[in-house]
Every structure is written in structure tokens, then in C-alpha cells.
Design an enzyme around this catalytic site. Structure first.
Site, PDB file in Angstrom:
ATOM      1  N   GLN A 146       0.836  -1.210   0.000  1.00  0.00           N
ATOM      2  CA  GLN A 146       0.000   0.000   0.000  1.00  0.00           C
ATOM      3  C   GLN A 146       0.871   1.260   0.000  1.00  0.00           C
ATOM      4  O   GLN A 146       0.615   2.222   0.741  1.00  0.00           O
ATOM      5  CB  GLN A 146      -0.942  -0.012   1.210  1.00  0.00           C
ATOM      6  CG  GLN A 146      -2.131  -0.940   1.050  1.00  0.00           C
ATOM      7  CD  GLN A 146      -3.121  -0.442  -0.006  1.00  0.00           C
ATOM      8  OE1 GLN A 146      -3.204   0.746  -0.314  1.00  0.00           O
ATOM      9  NE2 GLN A 146      -3.871  -1.379  -0.576  1.00  0.00           N
ATOM     10  N   SER A 147       1.897   1.277  -0.820  1.00  0.00           N
ATOM     11  CA  SER A 147       2.813   2.426  -0.857  1.00  0.00           C
ATOM     12  C   SER A 147       2.154   3.665  -1.452  1.00  0.00           C
ATOM     13  O   SER A 147       1.685   3.643  -2.595  1.00  0.00           O
ATOM     14  CB  SER A 147       4.040   2.059  -1.693  1.00  0.00           C
ATOM     15  OG  SER A 147       4.812   3.213  -1.971  1.00  0.00           O
ATOM     16  N   ASN A 148       2.167   4.740  -0.680  1.00  0.00           N
ATOM     17  CA  ASN A 148       1.682   6.026  -1.203  1.00  0.00           C
ATOM     18  C   ASN A 148       2.704   6.622  -2.161  1.00  0.00           C
ATOM     19  O   ASN A 148       2.358   7.341  -3.085  1.00  0.00           O
ATOM     20  CB  ASN A 148       1.444   7.003  -0.053  1.00  0.00           C
ATOM     21  CG  ASN A 148       0.468   6.458   0.966  1.00  0.00           C
ATOM     22  OD1 ASN A 148      -0.684   6.200   0.643  1.00  0.00           O
ATOM     23  ND2 ASN A 148       0.930   6.249   2.192  1.00  0.00           N
TER      24      ASN A 148
END
Ligand SMILES: *Cc1c(COP(=O)(O)O)cnc(C)c1O
Length: 340
Positions: free
Chosen positions: A75-77
Site C-alpha cells: 500500500q505504498s503512497n
């Protein structure tokens, strides 16, 4: 200090607002809490990586790159913001996502930031937790070069001396905004991970005379390691700008008591902080970074870490898209009982 000599593209909506959090301040009984809205940087639901990518992507174009590679957690922004900017520039984008949580949850693996990565047309591939992600990127880059591509590699979080320039500049922006409204900031608090945000802020504030302390709330590493990472990157960033040894070890402070069981794993304090901000300020935090950062800030306020008659700025680094990867973490009922 002259940041204008570094190549930069313009994507972020700047300056981001600096706003009071009146209800939260009243609820906690002081100090006065402010929020710097770097969740509102504009592209693809915003976040702190956009400031770094303004400098990194300019560097990429300067080197003639046609393909961008970067890496992060599922879930890397950072991956999401990179995918958005690559799309805007018409560059190919490959994202390597490390399975740091081991979650089999559909939403975690395919919704939230991952959905957006795909909407922006990025190629997404997974790597197991603990993989050497830099080495994985080098491997993919070699393969792309053999295919005639010109890849540009961005480290996790965009955290190197080029990316950190985005937060050196943010420090100038914060000081300018605070000066304009007569706000004497006693501490800036934010979630710290790959260290570029804090390293840039510390370097920028130091270059302006060093009177705004920064407290990073860790989301992964233990305190010593986090502070060492931030200090190392701040030194290299100051060197890159030509400021010499202005950053001292004592300028770097992190508190890593709010990580809980590990990176990206929910904690009760995070759930409370995200829910509180949503209900008191109408502001969305995220489960991995700003939720834990705000948990730390609230707990430290309650423990008397800050003087009541002072002004604290929480830097909101973004990430709300990740909420949709964690719908079950918040214990919310599917339906409310209707009044009869
Ligand atoms: C990446 C990120 C951070 C941490 O910033 P670093 O520069 O990696 O330390 C904080 N909050 C959010 C929402 C992020 O995506």
C-alpha cells in the site's frame, strides 16, 4: 541557500494550507494544534512524496529516462504518487511492491493505492517481505536496459538527497506561512519512515537558523536506527545543497513507541487517532503513517510533552487512499440501527 539552481518540475499544489485544529485542541486542552496539509498536494489524492518527486522526476528527465522504477510496501503512497506523475509525463512506470505485512486480505492487496497504481497504468509486481528491494530494482533495470529502455531508479520513499530537497523547500514554506500569521511554532511533528521528509525539514529549518524543532514519529524502525537514518540523509542533503555540516546529531529526534506490532499493522491507538480526526476535524489520516503519527502526537500531548501555551504543527503527509486497503481495521458496523 539557493534551491532554484536544482532542476524541478511543478506538480504539487503549493503552498499547502496551514490550518488550526480547533476542536482537537479544545478536546485535548492545549497546546494549540495546527495541521500542515501536505495531504493536499493535488495529484492522485496527494501526499508528501509529490514534493520529492518534483525534484526526482526533473532529474530523471535530465538524464533522458523513459521509464521510472520505484519500490515500496504493497500500500505504498510513494508508488501511487510516482505512478501518477509518470503518467502525467508520459513515462513508463514499474512498481515493485514488497509484501511487508503478509496479509491475504483482498482489499489490502488490490484496493486503495494498488487500485490507483493500476489506474495510472503502472506495471505492478510483488516481491516477498524482506527481499532486497534495491537489488530487485537493479535487476529489473538491467533487463529493461537490454530491451533498449532508459530506466531511472527512485529509492523507496523517494528518500535520497535529491528527493529530500522537496522537504527543504517545505521547511521554507512553513516558516514563511507561520511568519505571515505571527505563529511561533514550537515543534513540527510528523510520521517518519524512509527518512526523506524529516531529513529535508531538519536541513531546511537549520539553514534558516534552526529554531523549529522536528519530532518524527516512527512507523517501522526502532528509534536509534530511525534517528541514524534521518541524520545520515540530512547530512548528505545539506552537503548536496552546499551547506556543509550544518546538521548536528542533536537536531534529529524520533519517537518510535507507536509502531505497534510492525510496519503497516494496525494498532488501537492508530484506529482511535484516525477516527478522532475524522470526527473532530473532518480530516482523513491513514492507517500506516499519519494515523500512527497522530496517535503519537495525541499521546505525547496527554503526557505533557509540550507546553500548554505553545503551538504545535502536525505535518499531514497524506495516505488516506490506504484506508480502502484496511476497511476492517476500524471496527465500524455495516449498518446503524435506524430510529423507529
Ligand atoms: C512516505 C510517507 C511518510 C513518511 O515519509 P518519509 O519521507 O518516508 O519518512 C509519512 N506519511 C505518509 C502518508 C507517507 O506516504
Amino acid at each position: 541557500m539557493n534551491l532554484a539552481r536544482f532542476p524541478r518540475l511543478s506538480f504539487a499544489h503549493l503552498p499547502t494550507p496551514l490550518e488550526p485544529m480547533k476542536r482537537l485542541t479544545e478536546f485535548l486542552g492545549g497546546p494549540r494544534l495546527w495541521i500542515k496539509r501536505d495531504d493536499c498536494t493535488g495529484l492522485s489524492t496527494g501526499g508528501n512524496k509529490t514534493r520529492k518527486l518534483e525534484f526526482l522526476m526533473a532529474d530523471a528527465l535530465g538524464q533522458g529516462a523513459d521509464t521510472i522504477l520505484t519500490q515500496g510496501a504493497t500500500q505504498s503512497n510513494h508508488a501511487r504518487q510516482t505512478a501518477a506523475i509518470a503518467a502525467r509525463l508520459g513515462l513508463d512506470c514499474h512498481l515493485l511492491l514488497e509484501d511487508r505485512t503478509g496479509s491475504n486480505d483482498e482489499n489490502y492487496n488490490f484496493n486503495g493505492n494498488v487500485l490507483i497504481d493500476r489506474l495510472h497504468g503502472a506495471t505492478v509486481s510483488k516481491r516477498p517481505g524482506g527481499a532486497d528491494m534495491q537489488a530487485e530494482m537493479e535487476k529489473l533495470a538491467d533487463q529493461l536496459r537490454r530491451e533498449g529502455k532508459k530506466p531511472y531508479l527512485i529509492p523507496g520513499g523517494g528518500s535520497n538527497p535529491v528527493g529530500a530537497l522537496g522537504y527543504v523547500n517545505a521547511a521554507l514554506e512553513i516558516v514563511y506561512q507561520a511568519t505571515a500569521i505571527g505563529l511561533n511554532i514550537s515543534t513540527v511533528v510528523h510520521a517518519t519512515g524512509s527518512a526523506g521528509t524529516q531529513a529535508g525539514l531538519v536541513t531546511g529549518f537549520k539553514a534558516l537558523g534552526g529554531q523549529v524543532p522536528v519530532l518524527g514519529i516512527g512507523v517501522r524502525a526502532p528509534r536509534e536506527k530511525q534517528e541514524a537514518n534521518v541524520f545520515d540523509l540530512a547530512r548528505r542533503t545539506a552537503d548536496h545543497i552546499g551547506l556543509g555540516d550544518i546538521v548536528e546529531r542533536s537536531d534529529v529526534a524520533a519517537n518510535c513507541d507507536y509502531v505497534g506490532p510492525g510496519y503497516g499493522l494496525p494498532t488501537p491507538g492508530m484506529v482511535d487517532a484516525v477516527t478522532l480526526l475524522a470526527r473532530m476535524e473532518g480530516i482523513l489520516l491513514d492507517p500506516v503513517y499519519s494515523g500512527k503519527g497522530m496517535d503519537g502526537l495525541i499521546d505525547l500531548v496527554r503526557k505533557g510533552r509540550f507546553e500548554k501555551d505553545s503551538d504545535i504543527v502536525f505535518l499531514h503527509t497524506g495516505g488516506s487512499a490506504a484506508l480502502f486497503g484496511y476497511p476492517d481495521a476500524f471496527g465500524l458496523p455495516l449498518y446503524d440501527q435506524q430510529a423507529q
